[in-house]
Design a protein around this motif. Structure first.
Motif, PDB file in Angstrom:
ATOM      1  N   SER A   1       0.854  -1.184   0.000  1.00 23.94           N
ATOM      2  CA  SER A   1       0.000   0.000   0.000  1.00 23.94           C
ATOM      3  C   SER A   1       0.886   1.228   0.000  1.00 23.94           C
ATOM      4  O   SER A   1       2.082   1.139   0.298  1.00 23.94           O
ATOM      5  CB  SER A   1      -0.922   0.005   1.231  1.00 23.94           C
ATOM      6  N   TYR A   2       0.298   2.378  -0.355  1.00 24.91           N
ATOM      7  CA  TYR A   2       1.078   3.620  -0.290  1.00 24.91           C
ATOM      8  C   TYR A   2       0.161   4.774   0.108  1.00 24.91           C
ATOM      9  O   TYR A   2      -1.055   4.742  -0.105  1.00 24.91           O
ATOM     10  CB  TYR A   2       1.773   3.907  -1.622  1.00 24.91           C
ATOM     11  N   ARG A   3       0.771   5.787   0.705  1.00 23.08           N
ATOM     12  CA  ARG A   3       0.029   6.978   1.098  1.00 23.08           C
ATOM     13  C   ARG A   3       0.931   8.192   0.957  1.00 23.08           C
ATOM     14  O   ARG A   3       2.151   8.107   1.138  1.00 23.08           O
ATOM     15  CB  ARG A   3      -0.483   6.866   2.539  1.00 23.08           C
ATOM     16  N   LEU A   4       0.316   9.318   0.611  1.00 20.30           N
ATOM     17  CA  LEU A   4       1.053  10.567   0.473  1.00 20.30           C
ATOM     18  C   LEU A   4       1.384  11.121   1.851  1.00 20.30           C
ATOM     19  O   LEU A   4       0.562  11.068   2.771  1.00 20.30           O
ATOM     20  CB  LEU A   4       0.223  11.582  -0.311  1.00 20.30           C
ATOM     21  N   LEU A   5       2.583  11.657   2.024  1.00 25.98           N
ATOM     22  CA  LEU A   5       3.014  12.243   3.286  1.00 25.98           C
ATOM     23  C   LEU A   5       2.925  13.759   3.213  1.00 25.98           C
ATOM     24  O   LEU A   5       2.844  14.353   2.134  1.00 25.98           O
ATOM     25  CB  LEU A   5       4.451  11.807   3.585  1.00 25.98           C
ATOM     26  N   ASP A   6       2.931  14.385   4.369  1.00 26.93           N
ATOM     27  CA  ASP A   6       2.861  15.846   4.418  1.00 26.93           C
ATOM     28  C   ASP A   6       4.101  16.470   3.799  1.00 26.93           C
ATOM     29  O   ASP A   6       5.179  15.857   3.749  1.00 26.93           O
ATOM     30  CB  ASP A   6       2.730  16.308   5.874  1.00 26.93           C
ATOM     31  N   ASP A   7       3.964  17.717   3.351  1.00 29.93           N
ATOM     32  CA  ASP A   7       5.104  18.436   2.794  1.00 29.93           C
ATOM     33  C   ASP A   7       6.231  18.494   3.820  1.00 29.93           C
ATOM     34  O   ASP A   7       5.994  18.698   5.020  1.00 29.93           O
ATOM     35  CB  ASP A   7       4.704  19.862   2.407  1.00 29.93           C
TER      36      ASP A   7
ATOM     37  N   ASP B   1       9.677  16.594  -4.113  1.00 30.49           N
ATOM     38  CA  ASP B   1       8.987  17.142  -2.937  1.00 30.49           C
ATOM     39  C   ASP B   1       7.734  16.366  -2.569  1.00 30.49           C
ATOM     40  O   ASP B   1       7.121  16.637  -1.530  1.00 30.49           O
ATOM     41  CB  ASP B   1       8.605  18.606  -3.204  1.00 30.49           C
ATOM     42  N   ASN B   2       7.321  15.410  -3.399  1.00 36.40           N
ATOM     43  CA  ASN B   2       6.110  14.645  -3.131  1.00 36.40           C
ATOM     44  C   ASN B   2       6.484  13.330  -2.459  1.00 36.40           C
ATOM     45  O   ASN B   2       6.838  12.342  -3.117  1.00 36.40           O
ATOM     46  CB  ASN B   2       5.341  14.383  -4.428  1.00 36.40           C
ATOM     47  N   ALA B   3       6.462  13.342  -1.126  1.00 36.75           N
ATOM     48  CA  ALA B   3       6.887  12.177  -0.351  1.00 36.75           C
ATOM     49  C   ALA B   3       5.764  11.149  -0.266  1.00 36.75           C
ATOM     50  O   ALA B   3       4.606  11.485   0.014  1.00 36.75           O
ATOM     51  CB  ALA B   3       7.315  12.601   1.050  1.00 36.75           C
ATOM     52  N   VAL B   4       6.118   9.890  -0.515  1.00 41.70           N
ATOM     53  CA  VAL B   4       5.149   8.799  -0.489  1.00 41.70           C
ATOM     54  C   VAL B   4       5.708   7.671   0.379  1.00 41.70           C
ATOM     55  O   VAL B   4       6.879   7.293   0.233  1.00 41.70           O
ATOM     56  CB  VAL B   4       4.879   8.264  -1.912  1.00 41.70           C
ATOM     57  N   ALA B   5       4.881   7.155   1.279  1.00 38.48           N
ATOM     58  CA  ALA B   5       5.267   6.019   2.110  1.00 38.48           C
ATOM     59  C   ALA B   5       4.719   4.745   1.470  1.00 38.48           C
ATOM     60  O   ALA B   5       3.503   4.608   1.280  1.00 38.48           O
ATOM     61  CB  ALA B   5       4.725   6.179   3.523  1.00 38.48           C
ATOM     62  N   VAL B   6       5.602   3.812   1.134  1.00 35.15           N
ATOM     63  CA  VAL B   6       5.213   2.542   0.522  1.00 35.15           C
ATOM     64  C   VAL B   6       5.421   1.437   1.548  1.00 35.15           C
ATOM     65  O   VAL B   6       6.527   1.265   2.065  1.00 35.15           O
ATOM     66  CB  VAL B   6       6.043   2.261  -0.742  1.00 35.15           C
ATOM     67  N   THR B   7       4.367   0.694   1.859  1.00 37.36           N
ATOM     68  CA  THR B   7       4.411  -0.299   2.938  1.00 37.36           C
ATOM     69  C   THR B   7       4.133  -1.696   2.404  1.00 37.36           C
ATOM     70  O   THR B   7       3.193  -1.905   1.619  1.00 37.36           O
ATOM     71  CB  THR B   7       3.378   0.044   4.027  1.00 37.36           C
ATOM     72  N   HIS B   8       4.961  -2.647   2.831  1.00 38.44           N
ATOM     73  CA  HIS B   8       4.729  -4.069   2.555  1.00 38.44           C
ATOM     74  C   HIS B   8       3.652  -4.533   3.539  1.00 38.44           C
ATOM     75  O   HIS B   8       3.897  -4.671   4.724  1.00 38.44           O
ATOM     76  CB  HIS B   8       6.039  -4.833   2.758  1.00 38.44           C
ATOM     77  N   GLU B   9       2.453  -4.783   3.034  1.00 36.60           N
ATOM     78  CA  GLU B   9       1.322  -5.090   3.912  1.00 36.60           C
ATOM     79  C   GLU B   9       1.288  -6.549   4.350  1.00 36.60           C
ATOM     80  O   GLU B   9       1.064  -6.858   5.521  1.00 36.60           O
ATOM     81  CB  GLU B   9       0.005  -4.735   3.202  1.00 36.60           C
TER      82      GLU B   9
ATOM     83  N   VAL C   1       9.627   0.778  -6.816  1.00 33.65           N
ATOM     84  CA  VAL C   1       8.387   1.525  -6.933  1.00 33.65           C
ATOM     85  C   VAL C   1       8.537   2.486  -8.103  1.00 33.65           C
ATOM     86  O   VAL C   1       9.616   3.034  -8.341  1.00 33.65           O
ATOM     87  CB  VAL C   1       8.067   2.268  -5.617  1.00 33.65           C
ATOM     88  N   ALA C   2       7.453   2.683  -8.860  1.00 34.43           N
ATOM     89  CA  ALA C   2       7.534   3.503 -10.072  1.00 34.43           C
ATOM     90  C   ALA C   2       6.315   4.396 -10.209  1.00 34.43           C
ATOM     91  O   ALA C   2       5.197   4.025  -9.819  1.00 34.43           O
ATOM     92  CB  ALA C   2       7.659   2.609 -11.302  1.00 34.43           C
ATOM     93  N   HIS C   3       6.570   5.579 -10.767  1.00 34.09           N
ATOM     94  CA  HIS C   3       5.519   6.520 -11.129  1.00 34.09           C
ATOM     95  C   HIS C   3       5.398   6.444 -12.655  1.00 34.09           C
ATOM     96  O   HIS C   3       6.201   7.056 -13.376  1.00 34.09           O
ATOM     97  CB  HIS C   3       5.925   7.927 -10.677  1.00 34.09           C
ATOM     98  N   PRO C   4       4.444   5.677 -13.189  1.00 35.52           N
ATOM     99  CA  PRO C   4       4.409   5.409 -14.639  1.00 35.52           C
ATOM    100  C   PRO C   4       4.318   6.653 -15.503  1.00 35.52           C
ATOM    101  O   PRO C   4       4.885   6.700 -16.597  1.00 35.52           O
ATOM    102  CB  PRO C   4       3.152   4.537 -14.794  1.00 35.52           C
ATOM    103  N   LYS C   5       3.605   7.683 -15.037  1.00 29.52           N
ATOM    104  CA  LYS C   5       3.394   8.852 -15.887  1.00 29.52           C
ATOM    105  C   LYS C   5       4.667   9.674 -16.077  1.00 29.52           C
ATOM    106  O   LYS C   5       4.837  10.346 -17.090  1.00 29.52           O
ATOM    107  CB  LYS C   5       2.290   9.718 -15.298  1.00 29.52           C
ATOM    108  N   THR C   6       5.564   9.646 -15.094  1.00 24.30           N
ATOM    109  CA  THR C   6       6.806  10.423 -15.200  1.00 24.30           C
ATOM    110  C   THR C   6       8.027   9.535 -15.370  1.00 24.30           C
ATOM    111  O   THR C   6       9.148  10.025 -15.516  1.00 24.30           O
ATOM    112  CB  THR C   6       6.995  11.296 -13.951  1.00 24.30           C
TER     113      THR C   6
ATOM    114  N   ALA D   1       6.653  14.474  -9.075  1.00 21.59           N
ATOM    115  CA  ALA D   1       5.232  14.796  -9.209  1.00 21.59           C
ATOM    116  C   ALA D   1       4.422  13.843  -8.340  1.00 21.59           C
ATOM    117  O   ALA D   1       4.848  12.704  -8.076  1.00 21.59           O
ATOM    118  CB  ALA D   1       4.795  14.680 -10.664  1.00 21.59           C
ATOM    119  N   SER D   2       3.267  14.290  -7.900  1.00 21.65           N
ATOM    120  CA  SER D   2       2.422  13.436  -7.075  1.00 21.65           C
ATOM    121  C   SER D   2       1.943  12.232  -7.879  1.00 21.65           C
ATOM    122  O   SER D   2       1.444  12.389  -8.996  1.00 21.65           O
ATOM    123  CB  SER D   2       1.214  14.230  -6.568  1.00 21.65           C
ATOM    124  N   PRO D   3       2.094  11.016  -7.347  1.00 20.68           N
ATOM    125  CA  PRO D   3       1.678   9.828  -8.101  1.00 20.68           C
ATOM    126  C   PRO D   3       0.174   9.635  -8.152  1.00 20.68           C
ATOM    127  O   PRO D   3      -0.312   8.835  -8.959  1.00 20.68           O
ATOM    128  CB  PRO D   3       2.355   8.687  -7.339  1.00 20.68           C
ATOM    129  N   GLY D   4      -0.563  10.349  -7.295  1.00 19.46           N
ATOM    130  CA  GLY D   4      -2.017  10.185  -7.309  1.00 19.46           C
ATOM    131  C   GLY D   4      -2.411   8.737  -7.110  1.00 19.46           C
ATOM    132  O   GLY D   4      -2.032   8.106  -6.128  1.00 19.46           O
TER     133      GLY D   4
END
Length: 438
Positions: free
Chosen positions: A343-349, A359-367, A379-384, A413-416
């Motif tokens: 899973s992943y979630r966006l972190l605060d600035d 600058d777009n911090a993301v936490a990626v967790t092995h669930e 981990v990859a951001h396909p759009k960028t 960029a934010s992965p959304g």
């Protein structure tokens, strides 16, 4: 069985162009047969061929492409773009990477993940160059000093002997030092050599004297190959233009003679390459089970977009076979992807990250699921196209990712909703792992 021209040319590494030269090239091949260039005389450098171990010694693959450049001979044609392109990498690496006089490099070979340099360079000078960059001598194996990279010994290794040195990288699950040891054992005569394989020996007896030589053997069940052949080779000789020789080792059970195949295939080859530039002559012949044809082609046929050496590899008949052999190996030996979810979630600035400059911090967790080597997960951001492997996010090469572990990555960029977690197997296969956003 008669093979289609398209299938044959694709197997040889020549794209079947939509517009061909018609019958003119075929007629030219027929009219000049027997009066054109012959296969290169001579043999591979003795020290180089002694150091190439038989396939199967490492990585459990039975067939591997060997490519050799006779640098000393190519220097005699330094004003030729193909010759200078083939010289550039090995001599440049010797000078910039090892502080060697580039003129001391006489032969350069590639075999699997290993590069082999043969020449008149001094052994102690080479060792001092390695030590100055903090490489360490792990051992001396059959007369070759095995060196390990100071920061990534699991990824890079070198070997220094008398008049020869090796550079190698990890491939699949095999550490780089293992490749260096295998070459050292072959050099010392302690293991079988590829040149002594009966099929490779017969092929090289025709091609071995080229300025550039590539050759590969292949069993019927390991990768596709031209019909009724056991090995393919190619040689280039610089002689004003380029004399190109393509040779095939035919299976003893082939329904036709080597001469019959070569008569047909040389015409097909001439028709295709004749559409890209003039052919001055074509000769086809056989020696034992080896059938070959040689053509004289202009230098411009091997240049153009991209680096010269890369273009030569891409248009050669051995490269497609090597690709198919690798694909077959992956299919037969590739490990199954792990059963694991992320899973992943966006972190605060301003949140801290383990890797990534964005600058777009993301936490990626092995669930949940299997523990996975960090080097296999990313981990990859396909759009960028931003990609980060976990082994570069605070984990060492041998570390593992277990359920509950979290990696923080900074994206530009934010992965959304589009971020993906992927797994790469040791044999080149890959898989996207189940991933959800919070």
């Amino acid at each position: 069985m008669t093979v289609s021209r398209r299938r044959l040319l694709e197997a040889l590494g020549v794209g079947a162009a939509a517009g061909l030269a018609g019958c003119s090239a075929v007629d030219r091949a027929r009219s000049l047969a027997g009066g054109g260039p012959s296969a290169p005389e001579g043999s591979l450098d003795a020290l180089t061929s002694s150091a190439i171990y038989a396939p199967g010694r490492c990585v459990d693959i039975e067939h591997r492409m060997l490519a050799v450049r006779d640098i000393a001979s190519l220097r005699e044609h330094g004003d030729n773009e193909v010759a200078s392109g083939l010289i550039d990498r090995p001599t440049g690496k010797a000078e910039l990477g090892f502080d060697l006089d580039p003129s001391t490099v006489k032969t350069y070979a590639q075999y699997g993940p290993t590069e082999v340099f043969v020449g008149t360079f001094d052994r102690e000078t080479l060792l001092e160059s390695y030590r100055s960059d903090d490489w360490t001598v792990a051992e001396t194996h059959h007369g070759v000093d095995v060196l390990l990279h100071p920061e990534q010994p699991e990824r890079y290794a070198g070997g220094v002997g008398d008049g020869i040195f090796f550079t190698s990288t990890r491939e699949r699950a095999t550490p780089p030092a293992e490749f260096v040891r295998a070459h050292a054992e072959a050099l010392a005569g302690e293991t079988e050599r590829y040149r002594d394989d009966s099929e490779m020996k017969e092929l090289l007896s025709v091609l071995g004297g080229g300025d550039y030589v590539s050759a590969i053997t292949s069993e019927p069940d390991l990768g596709e190959r031209p019909p009724n052949t056991r090995a393919i080779g190619r040689a280039l000789q610089i002689d004003g233009g380029i004399t190109e020789t393509v040779a095939f080792l035919f299976d003893e059970s082939a329904p036709r003679t080597p001469q019959e195949y070569i008569d047909e295939w040389s015409e097909q080859w001439a028709e295709e390459v004749g559409s890209t530039g003039p052919l001055s002559s074509v000769e086809q012949a056989t020696e034992g089970r080896v059938g070959y044809f040689s053509t004289s082609r202009p230098t411009s046929a091997f240049t153009g977009e991209g680096r010269v050496a890369a273009r030569i590899r891409e248009t050669g008949p051995t490269q497609p076979m090597q690709t198919l052999v690798d694909e077959q190996y992956t299919e037969d030996h590739g490990l199954e992807p792990p059963e694991a979810t992320f899973s992943y979630r966006l972190l605060d600035d301003g949140a801290g990250v383990d890797c990534g400059d964005g600058d777009n911090a993301v936490a990626v967790t092995h669930e949940s699921g299997a523990t996975i080597p960090a080097q296999r997960v990313g981990v990859a951001h396909p759009k960028t196209n931003d990609i980060y492997r976990f082994s570069r996010c605070g984990y060492g090469y041998d570390d593992e990712i277990a359920a509950g572990d979290t990696v923080r990555v900074g994206f530009e960029a934010s992965p959304g909703e589009s971020l993906v977690v992927f797994w790469n197997g040791p044999h080149g296969n890959s898989e996207i792992l189940p991933t959800s956003s919070e």
